[in-house]
Design a protein around this motif. Structure first.
Motif, PDB file in Angstrom:
ATOM      1  N   LYS A   1       0.840  -1.188   0.000  1.00  0.00           N
ATOM      2  CA  LYS A   1       0.000   0.000   0.000  1.00  0.00           C
ATOM      3  C   LYS A   1       0.876   1.238   0.000  1.00  0.00           C
ATOM      4  O   LYS A   1       1.793   1.373   0.809  1.00  0.00           O
ATOM      5  CB  LYS A   1      -0.921   0.006   1.215  1.00  0.00           C
ATOM      6  CG  LYS A   1      -1.907   1.173   1.221  1.00  0.00           C
ATOM      7  CD  LYS A   1      -2.857   1.090   2.407  1.00  0.00           C
ATOM      8  CE  LYS A   1      -3.843   2.247   2.397  1.00  0.00           C
ATOM      9  NZ  LYS A   1      -4.771   2.193   3.563  1.00  0.00           N
ATOM     10  N   ILE A   2       0.609   2.143  -0.944  1.00  0.00           N
ATOM     11  CA  ILE A   2       1.374   3.375  -1.069  1.00  0.00           C
ATOM     12  C   ILE A   2       0.549   4.520  -0.482  1.00  0.00           C
ATOM     13  O   ILE A   2      -0.559   4.790  -0.957  1.00  0.00           O
ATOM     14  CB  ILE A   2       1.721   3.677  -2.539  1.00  0.00           C
ATOM     15  CG1 ILE A   2       2.360   2.459  -3.220  1.00  0.00           C
ATOM     16  CG2 ILE A   2       2.625   4.904  -2.640  1.00  0.00           C
ATOM     17  CD1 ILE A   2       3.651   2.010  -2.613  1.00  0.00           C
ATOM     18  N   PRO A   3       1.042   5.216   0.542  1.00  0.00           N
ATOM     19  CA  PRO A   3       0.263   6.303   1.153  1.00  0.00           C
ATOM     20  C   PRO A   3       0.003   7.441   0.167  1.00  0.00           C
ATOM     21  O   PRO A   3       0.828   7.735  -0.695  1.00  0.00           O
ATOM     22  CB  PRO A   3       1.154   6.783   2.307  1.00  0.00           C
ATOM     23  CG  PRO A   3       2.095   5.655   2.570  1.00  0.00           C
ATOM     24  CD  PRO A   3       2.314   4.982   1.248  1.00  0.00           C
ATOM     25  N   GLY A   4      -1.150   8.074   0.311  1.00  0.00           N
ATOM     26  CA  GLY A   4      -1.474   9.232  -0.512  1.00  0.00           C
ATOM     27  C   GLY A   4      -2.901   9.197  -1.009  1.00  0.00           C
ATOM     28  O   GLY A   4      -3.401   8.140  -1.424  1.00  0.00           O
TER      29      GLY A   4
ATOM     30  N   ILE B   1      -2.561  10.086  -6.862  1.00  0.00           N
ATOM     31  CA  ILE B   1      -1.360   9.477  -7.416  1.00  0.00           C
ATOM     32  C   ILE B   1      -0.169  10.432  -7.265  1.00  0.00           C
ATOM     33  O   ILE B   1       0.955  10.001  -7.020  1.00  0.00           O
ATOM     34  CB  ILE B   1      -1.560   9.076  -8.889  1.00  0.00           C
ATOM     35  CG1 ILE B   1      -2.731   8.086  -9.023  1.00  0.00           C
ATOM     36  CG2 ILE B   1      -0.290   8.451  -9.459  1.00  0.00           C
ATOM     37  CD1 ILE B   1      -2.525   6.750  -8.370  1.00  0.00           C
TER      38      ILE B   1
ATOM     39  N   GLU C   1       0.347  12.470  -4.774  1.00  0.00           N
ATOM     40  CA  GLU C   1       0.814  12.323  -3.399  1.00  0.00           C
ATOM     41  C   GLU C   1       1.577  11.017  -3.216  1.00  0.00           C
ATOM     42  O   GLU C   1       2.576  10.962  -2.477  1.00  0.00           O
ATOM     43  CB  GLU C   1      -0.370  12.389  -2.425  1.00  0.00           C
ATOM     44  CG  GLU C   1      -0.983  13.775  -2.305  1.00  0.00           C
ATOM     45  CD  GLU C   1      -2.122  13.827  -1.299  1.00  0.00           C
ATOM     46  OE1 GLU C   1      -2.345  12.802  -0.597  1.00  0.00           O
ATOM     47  OE2 GLU C   1      -2.785  14.867  -1.206  1.00  0.00           O
ATOM     48  N   GLN C   2       1.135   9.964  -3.891  1.00  0.00           N
ATOM     49  CA  GLN C   2       1.866   8.700  -3.823  1.00  0.00           C
ATOM     50  C   GLN C   2       3.242   8.815  -4.483  1.00  0.00           C
ATOM     51  O   GLN C   2       4.226   8.265  -3.987  1.00  0.00           O
ATOM     52  CB  GLN C   2       1.039   7.591  -4.480  1.00  0.00           C
ATOM     53  CG  GLN C   2      -0.227   7.247  -3.693  1.00  0.00           C
ATOM     54  CD  GLN C   2      -1.063   6.180  -4.372  1.00  0.00           C
ATOM     55  OE1 GLN C   2      -1.321   6.244  -5.577  1.00  0.00           O
ATOM     56  NE2 GLN C   2      -1.479   5.190  -3.604  1.00  0.00           N
TER      57      GLN C   2
ATOM     58  N   TRP D   1       5.473  10.521  -2.020  1.00  0.00           N
ATOM     59  CA  TRP D   1       5.889   9.600  -0.954  1.00  0.00           C
ATOM     60  C   TRP D   1       6.991   8.673  -1.442  1.00  0.00           C
ATOM     61  O   TRP D   1       7.996   8.448  -0.744  1.00  0.00           O
ATOM     62  CB  TRP D   1       4.691   8.782  -0.472  1.00  0.00           C
ATOM     63  CG  TRP D   1       5.046   7.841   0.652  1.00  0.00           C
ATOM     64  CD1 TRP D   1       5.075   8.122   1.987  1.00  0.00           C
ATOM     65  CD2 TRP D   1       5.444   6.468   0.528  1.00  0.00           C
ATOM     66  NE1 TRP D   1       5.458   7.020   2.709  1.00  0.00           N
ATOM     67  CE2 TRP D   1       5.688   5.986   1.836  1.00  0.00           C
ATOM     68  CE3 TRP D   1       5.600   5.600  -0.539  1.00  0.00           C
ATOM     69  CZ2 TRP D   1       6.087   4.668   2.088  1.00  0.00           C
ATOM     70  CZ3 TRP D   1       6.007   4.292  -0.302  1.00  0.00           C
ATOM     71  CH2 TRP D   1       6.246   3.835   0.992  1.00  0.00           C
TER      72      TRP D   1
ATOM     73  N   GLY E   1       9.686   4.235   0.485  1.00  0.00           N
ATOM     74  CA  GLY E   1       9.462   4.348  -0.953  1.00  0.00           C
ATOM     75  C   GLY E   1      10.733   4.128  -1.731  1.00  0.00           C
ATOM     76  O   GLY E   1      10.752   3.449  -2.765  1.00  0.00           O
TER      77      GLY E   1
ATOM     78  N   LEU F   1      -1.456   0.469  -9.385  1.00  0.00           N
ATOM     79  CA  LEU F   1      -2.062   0.958  -8.153  1.00  0.00           C
ATOM     80  C   LEU F   1      -3.575   1.125  -8.336  1.00  0.00           C
ATOM     81  O   LEU F   1      -4.046   1.321  -9.467  1.00  0.00           O
ATOM     82  CB  LEU F   1      -1.455   2.310  -7.771  1.00  0.00           C
ATOM     83  CG  LEU F   1       0.065   2.356  -7.584  1.00  0.00           C
ATOM     84  CD1 LEU F   1       0.530   3.796  -7.406  1.00  0.00           C
ATOM     85  CD2 LEU F   1       0.480   1.504  -6.395  1.00  0.00           C
TER      86      LEU F   1
ATOM     87  N   LYS G   1      -7.199   6.527  -8.103  1.00  0.00           N
ATOM     88  CA  LYS G   1      -7.719   7.506  -7.153  1.00  0.00           C
ATOM     89  C   LYS G   1      -8.812   8.365  -7.775  1.00  0.00           C
ATOM     90  O   LYS G   1      -9.664   8.893  -7.073  1.00  0.00           O
ATOM     91  CB  LYS G   1      -6.577   8.409  -6.659  1.00  0.00           C
ATOM     92  CG  LYS G   1      -5.472   7.665  -5.934  1.00  0.00           C
ATOM     93  CD  LYS G   1      -5.948   7.046  -4.638  1.00  0.00           C
ATOM     94  CE  LYS G   1      -4.809   6.423  -3.853  1.00  0.00           C
ATOM     95  NZ  LYS G   1      -5.269   5.853  -2.562  1.00  0.00           N
TER      96      LYS G   1
END
Length: 346
Positions: A28-31, A34, A36-37, A40, A47, A70, A73
């Motif tokens: 899981k990539i925070p944000g 995309i 924001e990801q 990160w 990352g 991913l 979003k």
């Protein structure tokens, strides 16, 4: 098995440029977006560790990229993606978007419908609409409607020790490019000159980023010149390109984001108009169709909407793993095959 991490990938290339798709095991990539990801991935040690795990030796290689599949979003998108390369995570790529679309359809992750399937990709630079021509279970061709592209600076004089003062266009095509006529460094775009071109590109990229700061006016996570793309015109009128990529290789494809950036420069100079389509040819001779579909604005400045058409080909499946006791688990790169700039990769 005692593996600490496993990730499954589909192997794809677009007109010669490898763009592996990480489809299973992606953490899981925070944000919330995309973008924001992307931020990160480029700023958080976790990352960086994920990127190094996938793109550096012993699991990675100098050629190609690894694309993270991913969850989208944006409500209008089918999938999200971020492109991983040795220097950082990148916001957008035409060849990698074609690889992603081909992998999604031919693997069944997104249902293929004949004769055409539309796949919308959520990227840090915006939505990329892919129209795939499909027949007998195969994705035969993908036409991308790219994010709006625009000129930052035309004919910027850059003083160099090697070539004197050369003229550079700084343009955005999904990421920022420095566009340089190959003739200005006295090198033709052909296979035998790949090393000369990439070494020149690394010198220019470093010089430009130290002296010419650029940031997208609406997306703060996108800043700095990502690549130097050399350009020329073939005898038949096709645009010949060579995008140079850190730490020391050239793009095998004609380069979708680079051609989008160059299209913005051509439009600003009055050399193309809405509806025009032309060929772009890579250093290995593979081709994209580049089109100008519309004119728009970004943050009050003139911009264009490019289209890029090319082919993706799946050629394998594989899984990479991390042994927690591997002393080389963080990844490494050497200058013998990665290029001189790889010496800065710790």
């Amino acid at each position: 098995m005692r593996w600490k991490r496993t990730i499954q990938l589909i192997d794809v290339h677009c007109e010669g440029e490898i763009g592996k798709i990480a489809v299973g095991g992606v953490p899981k990539i925070p944000g919330a977006t995309i973008a924001e990801q992307l931020h990160w991935l480029n700023t958080d040690p976790k990352g960086e560790a994920l990127r190094r795990f996938l793109v550096l030796e012993p699991r990675g290689a100098p050629i190609g990229s690894v694309n993270l599949l991913l969850p989208a979003k944006h409500p209008d998108a089918d999938a999200g993606m971020v492109i991983l390369q040795p220097d950082q995570a990148h916001a957008s790529s035409g060849s990698n978007s074609i690889c992603m679309t081909t992998a999604l359809l031919e693997s069944g992750i997104v249902e293929m419908k004949e004769p055409e399937t539309v796949v919308v990709l959520d990227t840090a630079a915006g939505l990329v609409r892919a129209v795939a021509t499909c027949h007998d279970g195969r994705c035969e061709k993908v036409t991308l409607t790219m994010v709006p592209s625009f000129v930052d600076t035309l004919d910027l004089p850059i003083a160099t020790e090697e070539w004197g003062t050369i003229s550079v266009d700084i343009c955005f095509g999904g990421i920022f490019y420095a566009l340089v006529d190959a003739a200005s460094i006295g090198v033709k775009i052909e296979k035998a000159n790949a090393r000369k071109l990439v070494e020149a590109g690394m010198v220019l990229k470093d010089l430009i980023n130290r002296t010419v700061p650029v940031t997208h006016p609406e997306i703060e996570a996108i800043s700095g010149v990502a690549y130097v793309m050399f350009r020329d015109i073939d005898p038949d009128g096709a645009v010949r390109t060579c995008t140079t990529m850190w730490p020391g290789r050239v793009d095998r494809s004609p380069c979708g984001t680079g051609n989008s950036a160059n299209l913005a420069a051509l439009y600003a100079r009055g050399k193309v108009k809405v509806g025009d389509v032309f060929k772009s040819r890579s250093i290995i001779g593979s081709e994209f169709e580049v089109g100008l579909s519309a004119v728009t604005t970004i943050a009050g400045r003139s911009a264009i909407v490019p289209t890029i058409a090319g082919r993706g080909f799946t050629f394998g499946l594989h899984q990479v793993a991390l042994d927690p006791f591997d002393p080389l688990g963080d990844g490494f790169a050497l200058t013998d095959v990665w290029g001189p700039s790889a010496g800065t990769i710790l």
